[in-house]
Design an enzyme around this catalytic site. Structure first.
Site, PDB file in Angstrom:
ATOM      1  N   PHE A 147       0.866  -1.180   0.000  1.00  0.00           N
ATOM      2  CA  PHE A 147       0.000   0.000   0.000  1.00  0.00           C
ATOM      3  C   PHE A 147       0.895   1.218   0.000  1.00  0.00           C
ATOM      4  O   PHE A 147       1.730   1.383   0.880  1.00  0.00           O
ATOM      5  CB  PHE A 147      -0.937   0.063   1.210  1.00  0.00           C
ATOM      6  N   ASP A 232       9.372   2.572   1.926  1.00  0.00           N
ATOM      7  CA  ASP A 232       8.196   3.374   2.244  1.00  0.00           C
ATOM      8  C   ASP A 232       7.933   3.210   3.742  1.00  0.00           C
ATOM      9  O   ASP A 232       7.352   2.217   4.181  1.00  0.00           O
ATOM     10  CB  ASP A 232       7.000   2.917   1.411  1.00  0.00           C
ATOM     11  N   LYS A 261       2.534  10.821   7.549  1.00  0.00           N
ATOM     12  CA  LYS A 261       1.744  10.489   8.739  1.00  0.00           C
ATOM     13  C   LYS A 261       2.271  11.178  10.015  1.00  0.00           C
ATOM     14  O   LYS A 261       2.040  12.362  10.176  1.00  0.00           O
ATOM     15  CB  LYS A 261       1.638   8.965   8.869  1.00  0.00           C
TER      16      LYS A 261
END
Ligand SMILES: *Cc1c(COP(=O)(O)O)cnc(C)c1O
Length: 407
Positions: A147, A232, A261
């Protein structure tokens, strides 16, 4: 003044969302209006332990006073200049970020998907200008179950049919290999491969921890073939797994890291790409940008978010409390649980297929005052803010036990 406290019930507010908002999410029916530390409160005043932390964007806890103070102070002075002009916060943010992470350069964006897009663009241009790949031929390898965001280019290498269905045509130049399989990586590399993008632990994929030694082998293979190793770390980074980066568990240093985030402690969208001068140096004025990327409000908030992570020793707490939480969860005898796994405070409880899906357990947890979200149908993720205490974990485990032992 906006009327922020217009008094509507949860039910009425949900009805407004359903009527006017696109239905691209299926949230739990809890309408939150306040948060502090590991706790959030709904419109009716019920308190919940947040075990999602906005997919790890609030690692520092809700409404951290020091980050909030930085936001307010900066909001009163200057919020946005665009990168057409310089501002007095960006340089300080670059300095603190690069000194903390040990990377030579950073490129600020807003969302995680934008950071990933930026890393992919950097890798392609590096491939053409530095590696010498023929124009238009660059290949990037990604993993099944990944993702990395929702843009068309990013879903072009997704292996989840729902993420792609109806959104083609897709961006070419990607190859997808199995996750955790270093031999598959080596076999997929061609002279035109410029990068391999991988999550050190797959978050949305269901808290999938790759075999020990995988990241080291990835590092070695990428080095031997002159392929950029892009980690990532948008979800795993900034302390979530008990180290600054999840790659640190194997002592591995990727060529490029994407973060987002928790980079803002949940106050504001801030993301960044970290890399070397050799890689980020391929961008020249006009090649890439963002109106809001690197704005002074983002820079001030992100600096404060990084400072509290370090000053308050949240990463060590994530390591210690993560181990404790996982051990306590593993002690629960439940007919439904297949496996408890994870690293630090990134924990997945995988249920057996016959348990009937994780959703009903998340709804039952909500009744018990715990907010968690299912991922991939059979997995409940527990990822509270990194400031959680032993007592709060004990409180949660009793309630989780009640839910996991229901019929
Ligand atoms: C959440 C996430 C992203 C995308 O971030 P957005 O801010 O939602 O665009 C990318 N990669 C990983 C690993 C993520 O968990």
């Amino acid at each position: 003044m906006e009327n922020l406290s217009e008094q509507l019930s949860s039910e009425e507010l949900i009805a407004l969302e359903e009527l006017y908002g696109a239905h691209n999410y299926k949230p739990l029916d809890v309408v939150l209006s306040r948060g502090e530390g590991v706790w959030v409160w709904d419109v009716e005043g019920n308190r919940y332990l947040d075990c999602l932390s906005a997919y790890s964007a609030v690692n520092q806890g809700h409404a951290h006073p020091r980050i909030r103070a930085a936001l307010i102070e900066q909001a009163e002075r200057l919020t946005l200049t665009s990168r057409a002009f310089r501002n007095d916060q960006l340089g300080l943010f670059y300095r603190d970020l690069c000194e903390l992470t040990g990377y030579e350069m950073a490129l600020p964006m807003n969302t995680g998907a934008e950071a990933v897009e930026t890393a992919l663009k950097a890798a392609r241009k590096w491939g053409y200008e530095v590696k010498g790949v023929p124009d238009g031929q660059a290949e990037i390898i990604a993993c099944a179950g990944n993702f990395a965001g929702r843009t068309i280019t990013i879903i072009s290498f997704s292996s989840d049919p729902q993420y792609r269905a109806g959104f083609g045509p897709f961006t070419p130049g990607f190859k997808v290999i199995p996750y955790g399989d270093a031999d598959a990586l080596e076999a997929a590399i061609t002279p035109n491969t410029v990068a391999f993008i991988v999550e050190p632990i797959q978050g949305e994929g269901g808290v999938i921890v790759p075999p020990r030694g995988y990241l080291r082998r990835v590092r070695d293979i990428c080095t031997r073939h002159n392929v950029l190793f892009i980690a990532d770390e948008i979800q795993t980074g900034l302390g979530r797994t008990g180290k600054l980066f999840a790659c640190d568990h194997e002592g591995v240093r990727p060529d490029v890291v994407t973060i987002g985030k928790a980079l803002s402690g949940g106050f504001y969208p801030v993301s960044a790409v970290l890399s070397s001068r050799e890689v980020l140096g391929v961008f020249r004025p006009g090649d890439h940008g963002s109106t809001f990327g690197g704005n002074p409000l983002a820079a001030a908030v992100a600096r404060a978010a990084l400072h509290v992570l370090i000053d308050e020793d949240m990463i060590a707490n994530a390591a210690e409390m993560g181990e404790y939480f996982q051990d306590r969860l593993a002690e629960i005898t439940s007919p439904h649980v297949k496996e408890v796994r994870g690293r630090g405070l990134m924990i997945g409880v995988e249920l057996k297929p016959e348990a009937g899906g994780a959703r009903r357990f998340c709804e039952a947890l909500q009744e018990q005052g715990i907010l968690a979200k299912e991922t991939h149908q059979h997995i409940i993720r527990f990822a509270p803010p990194l400031i959680i205490t032993r007592d709060e974990i004990d409180w949660a485990v009793e309630r989780i036990r009640t839910v996991l032992t229901m019929p």
